[in-house]
Design a protein around this motif. Structure first.
Motif, PDB file in Angstrom:
ATOM      1  N   SER A 122      61.523  41.790  45.932  1.00  0.00           N
ATOM      2  CA  SER A 122      61.744  42.668  44.795  1.00  0.00           C
ATOM      3  C   SER A 122      60.431  43.005  44.098  1.00  0.00           C
ATOM      4  O   SER A 122      60.166  44.160  43.766  1.00  0.00           O
ATOM      5  N   VAL A 123      59.596  41.995  43.888  1.00  0.00           N
ATOM      6  CA  VAL A 123      58.283  42.213  43.256  1.00  0.00           C
ATOM      7  C   VAL A 123      57.442  43.152  44.107  1.00  0.00           C
ATOM      8  O   VAL A 123      56.820  44.090  43.602  1.00  0.00           O
ATOM      9  N   ILE A 124      57.433  42.938  45.401  1.00  0.00           N
ATOM     10  CA  ILE A 124      56.619  43.740  46.297  1.00  0.00           C
ATOM     11  C   ILE A 124      57.087  45.188  46.302  1.00  0.00           C
ATOM     12  O   ILE A 124      56.272  46.110  46.221  1.00  0.00           O
ATOM     13  N   VAL A 125      58.373  45.414  46.368  1.00  0.00           N
ATOM     14  CA  VAL A 125      58.883  46.783  46.360  1.00  0.00           C
ATOM     15  C   VAL A 125      58.552  47.466  45.043  1.00  0.00           C
ATOM     16  O   VAL A 125      58.145  48.629  45.015  1.00  0.00           O
ATOM     17  N   ARG A 126      58.678  46.749  43.948  1.00  0.00           N
ATOM     18  CA  ARG A 126      58.332  47.347  42.649  1.00  0.00           C
ATOM     19  C   ARG A 126      56.848  47.691  42.588  1.00  0.00           C
ATOM     20  O   ARG A 126      56.471  48.730  42.069  1.00  0.00           O
ATOM     21  N   LEU A 127      56.008  46.814  43.124  1.00  0.00           N
ATOM     22  CA  LEU A 127      54.572  47.100  43.148  1.00  0.00           C
ATOM     23  C   LEU A 127      54.265  48.323  44.004  1.00  0.00           C
ATOM     24  O   LEU A 127      53.434  49.156  43.643  1.00  0.00           O
ATOM     25  N   CYS A 128      54.960  48.442  45.125  1.00  0.00           N
ATOM     26  CA  CYS A 128      54.777  49.623  45.978  1.00  0.00           C
ATOM     27  C   CYS A 128      55.198  50.888  45.240  1.00  0.00           C
ATOM     28  O   CYS A 128      54.506  51.903  45.279  1.00  0.00           O
ATOM     29  N   ALA A 129      56.356  50.823  44.592  1.00  0.00           N
ATOM     30  CA  ALA A 129      56.856  51.987  43.870  1.00  0.00           C
ATOM     31  C   ALA A 129      55.913  52.373  42.747  1.00  0.00           C
ATOM     32  O   ALA A 129      55.616  53.554  42.541  1.00  0.00           O
ATOM     33  N   VAL A 130      55.410  51.390  42.023  1.00  0.00           N
ATOM     34  CA  VAL A 130      54.470  51.677  40.940  1.00  0.00           C
ATOM     35  C   VAL A 130      53.196  52.295  41.496  1.00  0.00           C
ATOM     36  O   VAL A 130      52.676  53.256  40.945  1.00  0.00           O
ATOM     37  N   LEU A 179      47.472  36.699  45.404  1.00  0.00           N
ATOM     38  CA  LEU A 179      47.571  38.028  46.019  1.00  0.00           C
ATOM     39  C   LEU A 179      48.332  38.993  45.115  1.00  0.00           C
ATOM     40  O   LEU A 179      47.886  40.124  44.877  1.00  0.00           O
ATOM     41  N   VAL A 180      49.475  38.550  44.600  1.00  0.00           N
ATOM     42  CA  VAL A 180      50.257  39.405  43.697  1.00  0.00           C
ATOM     43  C   VAL A 180      49.457  39.670  42.419  1.00  0.00           C
ATOM     44  O   VAL A 180      49.486  40.779  41.880  1.00  0.00           O
ATOM     45  N   GLY A 181      48.709  38.675  41.959  1.00  0.00           N
ATOM     46  CA  GLY A 181      47.860  38.871  40.783  1.00  0.00           C
ATOM     47  C   GLY A 181      46.812  39.943  41.014  1.00  0.00           C
ATOM     48  O   GLY A 181      46.560  40.780  40.138  1.00  0.00           O
ATOM     49  N   ALA A 182      46.205  39.956  42.198  1.00  0.00           N
ATOM     50  CA  ALA A 182      45.190  40.969  42.513  1.00  0.00           C
ATOM     51  C   ALA A 182      45.808  42.363  42.577  1.00  0.00           C
ATOM     52  O   ALA A 182      45.238  43.338  42.068  1.00  0.00           O
ATOM     53  N   VAL A 183      46.991  42.468  43.175  1.00  0.00           N
ATOM     54  CA  VAL A 183      47.677  43.757  43.266  1.00  0.00           C
ATOM     55  C   VAL A 183      48.113  44.221  41.876  1.00  0.00           C
ATOM     56  O   VAL A 183      47.924  45.386  41.506  1.00  0.00           O
ATOM     57  N   THR A 184      48.674  43.314  41.097  1.00  0.00           N
ATOM     58  CA  THR A 184      49.111  43.646  39.741  1.00  0.00           C
ATOM     59  C   THR A 184      47.929  44.080  38.881  1.00  0.00           C
ATOM     60  O   THR A 184      48.020  45.059  38.132  1.00  0.00           O
ATOM     61  N   HIS A 185      46.810  43.378  39.008  1.00  0.00           N
ATOM     62  CA  HIS A 185      45.625  43.760  38.240  1.00  0.00           C
ATOM     63  C   HIS A 185      45.157  45.151  38.620  1.00  0.00           C
ATOM     64  O   HIS A 185      44.763  45.945  37.765  1.00  0.00           O
ATOM     65  N   LEU A 219      46.950  47.604  39.613  1.00  0.00           N
ATOM     66  CA  LEU A 219      47.883  48.607  39.094  1.00  0.00           C
ATOM     67  C   LEU A 219      47.895  48.700  37.579  1.00  0.00           C
ATOM     68  O   LEU A 219      48.017  49.789  37.028  1.00  0.00           O
ATOM     69  N   THR A 220      47.773  47.553  36.908  1.00  0.00           N
ATOM     70  CA  THR A 220      47.992  47.550  35.460  1.00  0.00           C
ATOM     71  C   THR A 220      46.771  47.154  34.640  1.00  0.00           C
ATOM     72  O   THR A 220      46.790  47.253  33.428  1.00  0.00           O
ATOM     73  N   ARG A 221      45.760  46.613  35.293  1.00  0.00           N
ATOM     74  CA  ARG A 221      44.547  46.066  34.646  1.00  0.00           C
ATOM     75  C   ARG A 221      44.856  44.831  33.803  1.00  0.00           C
ATOM     76  O   ARG A 221      44.077  44.433  32.961  1.00  0.00           O
ATOM     77  N   GLN A 222      46.022  44.229  34.031  1.00  0.00           N
ATOM     78  CA  GLN A 222      46.360  42.993  33.355  1.00  0.00           C
ATOM     79  C   GLN A 222      46.062  41.819  34.292  1.00  0.00           C
ATOM     80  O   GLN A 222      46.346  41.886  35.474  1.00  0.00           O
ATOM     81  N   VAL A 223      45.480  40.779  33.741  1.00  0.00           N
ATOM     82  CA  VAL A 223      45.134  39.606  34.518  1.00  0.00           C
ATOM     83  C   VAL A 223      46.352  38.696  34.612  1.00  0.00           C
ATOM     84  O   VAL A 223      46.985  38.384  33.606  1.00  0.00           O
ATOM     85  N   VAL A 224      46.691  38.291  35.832  1.00  0.00           N
ATOM     86  CA  VAL A 224      47.806  37.398  36.074  1.00  0.00           C
ATOM     87  C   VAL A 224      47.238  36.035  36.388  1.00  0.00           C
ATOM     88  O   VAL A 224      46.418  35.883  37.287  1.00  0.00           O
ATOM     89  N   ARG A 225      47.652  35.028  35.643  1.00  0.00           N
ATOM     90  CA  ARG A 225      47.191  33.647  35.867  1.00  0.00           C
ATOM     91  C   ARG A 225      48.228  32.914  36.694  1.00  0.00           C
ATOM     92  O   ARG A 225      49.421  33.003  36.448  1.00  0.00           O
ATOM     93  N   CYS A 226      47.745  32.146  37.640  1.00  0.00           N
ATOM     94  CA  CYS A 226      48.659  31.355  38.503  1.00  0.00           C
ATOM     95  C   CYS A 226      48.682  29.925  38.053  1.00  0.00           C
ATOM     96  O   CYS A 226      47.728  29.361  37.645  1.00  0.00           O
TER      97      CYS A 226
END
Length: 171
Positions: free
Chosen positions: A19-27, A156-162, A164-171
């Motif tokens: 679900s996360v991956i598809v949303r990232l693709c769509a975005v 990996l999801v953090g890098a993709v999210t960053h 797209l959104t320029r927001q830093v994701v912490r793991c």
């Protein structure tokens, strides 16, 4: 008449990952500006995700299931889907360009452009497909390996999210 089951039981975390991956693709499709990266090429495609319809096709591939062979080769479970031309492109890309070992993924993450730079589409897709691979590998491993693959997936999801959104994701 016997009752047919249409659903396939899946691990909850894998469904969330998809679900996360598809949303990232769509975005990424929505935020992209029409340019040379997203245009259709008459030659062999070097990227899979070229428009929004490819995002939905990727979701169909992933929801049908993947098989990871001993030599890290990824194939689609659904033989009918696997025989299509888009699936052949997907196989070529996922098996030729996506890092599949923890060391290769760490190296790819180390080479992600610094903050403020935008990923090229082929790098974006490489990270996205590596996150799919990490999610699948984590699901199939013991607890210690799951933690390693889980950390890699998060990075990996953090890098993709960053990207797209320029927001830093912490793991």
């Amino acid at each position: 008449m016997p009752r047919m089951r249409t659903g396939v039981r899946r691990c909850g975390s894998l469904v969330i990952s998809l679900s996360v991956i598809v949303r990232l693709c769509a975005v990424s499709s929505l935020f992209s500006i029409a340019g040379s990266v997203w245009t259709r090429h008459q030659q062999e495609r070097s990227i899979f995700l070229q428009d929004a319809s490819d995002t939905f096709l990727l979701y169909e591939f992933l929801s049908g299931g993947l098989v990871i062979g001993r030599n890290h080769t990824v194939t689609l479970k659904d033989e009918e889907l696997a025989s299509t031309r888009p699936a052949k492109v997907f196989h070529r890309i996922v098996n030729g360009r996506v890092p599949k070992t923890p060391a290769a993924i760490a190296n790819t993450l180390a080479n992600v452009p610094s903050l403020g730079e935008t990923l090229e589409m082929d790098n974006f897709e490489q990270l996205l497909l590596a996150s799919v691979y990490a999610a699948h590998r984590g699901r199939l491993r013991d607890t210690e390996d799951r933690q390693l693959w889980g950390r890699l997936f998060c990075q990996l999801v953090g890098a993709v999210t960053h990207d797209l959104t320029r927001q830093v994701v912490r793991c």
